[in-house]
Scaffold this motif. Structure first.
Motif, mmCIF file in Angstrom:
data_model
loop_
_atom_site.group_PDB
_atom_site.id
_atom_site.type_symbol
_atom_site.label_atom_id
_atom_site.label_comp_id
_atom_site.label_asym_id
_atom_site.label_seq_id
_atom_site.Cartn_x
_atom_site.Cartn_y
_atom_site.Cartn_z
ATOM 1 N N SER A 151 0.825 -1.214 0.000
ATOM 2 C CA SER A 151 0.000 0.000 0.000
ATOM 3 C C SER A 151 0.857 1.261 0.000
ATOM 4 N N MET A 152 1.980 1.245 0.715
ATOM 5 C CA MET A 152 2.882 2.395 0.710
ATOM 6 C C MET A 152 3.427 2.657 -0.684
ATOM 7 N N ASP A 185 -6.587 -0.069 -4.055
ATOM 8 C CA ASP A 185 -5.895 -0.537 -2.849
ATOM 9 C C ASP A 185 -6.848 -1.347 -1.977
ATOM 10 N N GLU A 186 -6.740 -2.668 -2.072
ATOM 11 C CA GLU A 186 -7.599 -3.591 -1.305
ATOM 12 C C GLU A 186 -9.080 -3.214 -1.444
ATOM 13 N N PRO A 187 -9.597 -3.060 -2.661
ATOM 14 C CA PRO A 187 -10.960 -2.527 -2.817
ATOM 15 C C PRO A 187 -12.073 -3.503 -2.463
ATOM 16 N N ILE A 217 2.992 6.085 -5.671
ATOM 17 C CA ILE A 217 2.699 6.242 -7.095
ATOM 18 C C ILE A 217 1.550 7.226 -7.294
ATOM 19 N N ALA A 218 0.573 7.191 -6.388
ATOM 20 C CA ALA A 218 -0.575 8.109 -6.480
ATOM 21 C C ALA A 218 -0.249 9.514 -5.989
ATOM 22 N N ILE A 260 -3.996 -3.803 -5.688
ATOM 23 C CA ILE A 260 -3.282 -4.180 -4.469
ATOM 24 C C ILE A 260 -4.181 -5.093 -3.637
ATOM 25 N N SER A 261 -3.637 -6.230 -3.211
ATOM 26 C CA SER A 261 -4.454 -7.173 -2.455
ATOM 27 C C SER A 261 -3.559 -8.116 -1.658
#
Length: 270
Positions: free
Chosen positions: A49-50, A180-182, A55-56, A212-213
Motif C-alpha cells: 500500500s505504501m 488498494d484492497e478494494p 505512485i498516487a 493491491i491485495s
C-alpha cells in the motif's frame, strides 16, 4: 507491446516519525504499460500500500524520506511540485481505497463527491457535472443512479459505496486506476462483482490498473502480472499463471497454500 505509462525505479520509503527511522519499502521497481493490469500482493505491512500511495502521490512529504523515481509519462511524481502533482491526481491517476466509509464524506451527498474531480480538472457547468456523474453511477452498475446521486454514504450498502468510489475515481477517465484492497470489506459475491466491473472498465476504457491485495485468488482472476511483496521487498514477480502455479519463493507458496482448495481448483478448471 503497448506504450509504457509508469516506470518506478529504486523506490525507497523511510519514516522518521518514530524514535528510530524505519524503512518500509526497499528498492521497489515496477513498469506498467497502457491498458495493463498488474497485481501487488503481500500480507499486511509488506509495503504494497505504501508503494501504491507513493505512485498516487498521496504520501505525506513530512516525516519521511523517499528516494528513487516514479516516472508517469516522463514526469517524476516523487519530486515534482504540488501544482504539477495535482494535475495528475484524479485526472490522469484515479484511486479507490479499501473502506469507502473512511474515504467518503459522511455529510456530503454522493453526487457532490463523485463530481469532485470534475470541479478540480474541468470547466463543466453544474448541470453538465451532474449529467456526467449520473452517467458514471450508471456505468458502475448502480441501480437508480438518480436516486443514488441524492443519497448520503450511510444510506448505501458496502458494495454500493465501493461502486461510488470507482465512479468517483473514473469520472475523468484516468489512464491509471490504483485499487488498494478494494474488496476486503465485502462478501465473496460482491467481491466477484467488483472484480468483474474492474475487468469491464479495463476492457472498455483501456485503463491500466494497479490492483493491491493480500488475496492471490482475486489477483489470479483479474491481473496479467503480479509482484509479491514481503517486509518491504519485492520477493517474486512474473506472469500470474507462472507465479500461481509455479512459485519459486517459499513465501509465495505459503500465500497460495492459504487459498481455499475449492477456489484454486475452480480457477484452474475455468
Amino acid at each position: 507491446m503497448s506504450k509504457e505509462m509508469i516506470r518506478v525505479t529504486d523506490l525507497n520509503i523511510e519514516f522518521f516519525d518514530h524514535e528510530r527511522p524505519e524503512t518500509v519499502v526497499y528498492d521497489f521497481d515496477l513498469t506498467l504499460h497502457e491498458g495493463e493490469i498488474v497485481g501487488l500482493v503481500g500480507e499486511s505491512g509488506s509495503g504494497k500500500s505504501m508503494s501504491a500511495l507513493a505512485i498516487a502521490g498521496l504520501l505525506s512529504r513530512k516525516d519521511m524520506k523517499k528516494r528513487g523515481e516514479i516516472l508517469f509519462e516522463g514526469v517524476n511524481l516523487l519530486d515534482c511540485d504540488r501544482k504539477t502533482l495535482r494535475k495528475f491526481q484524479g485526472n490522469e491517476i484515479g484511486m479507490i481505497f479499501q473502506e469507502p466509509m473512511t474515504s467518503l464524506n459522511p455529510v456530503k451527498k454522493i453526487g457532490w463527491q463523485v463530481e469532485e474531480a470534475l470541479r478540480l480538472h474541468t470547466e463543466l457547468s453544474k448541470e453538465e457535472r451532474k449529467k456526467r456523474a449520473i452517467e458514471m453511477l450508471e456505468k458502475v452498475e448502480l441501480h437508480n443512479p438518480q436516486q443514488v446521486y441524492e443519497q448520503y454514504p450511510h444510506e448505501l450498502s458496502g458494495g454500493m459505496r465501493q461502486r461510488v468510489m470507482i465512479a468517483a475515481a473514473m469520472i475523468c477517465d484516468p489512464k491509471l486506476l490504483i485499487a488498494d484492497e478494494p474488496t476486503t470489506a465485502l462478501d465473496v459475491t460482491i467481491q466477484e462483482q467488483i472484480v468483474a466491473l474492474l475487468k469491464r472498465i479495463n476492457r472498455e476504457k483501456k485503463t491500466a490498473i494497479l490492483f493491491i491485495s493480500h488475496d492471490l485468488s482475486l489477483v489470479r482472476q483479474l491481473c496479467e502480472r503480479v509482484l509479491v511483496m514481503r517486509r518491504g521487498y519485492v520477493v517474486e514477480s512474473g506472469p500470474v499463471d507462472e507465479i500461481f502455479y509455479h512459485p519459486k519463493e517459499e513465501y509465495t507458496k505459503k500465500l497460495i497454500a492459504a487459498i481455499p482448495r475449492v477456489i484454486r481448483k475452480t480457477e484452474k478448471d475455468s
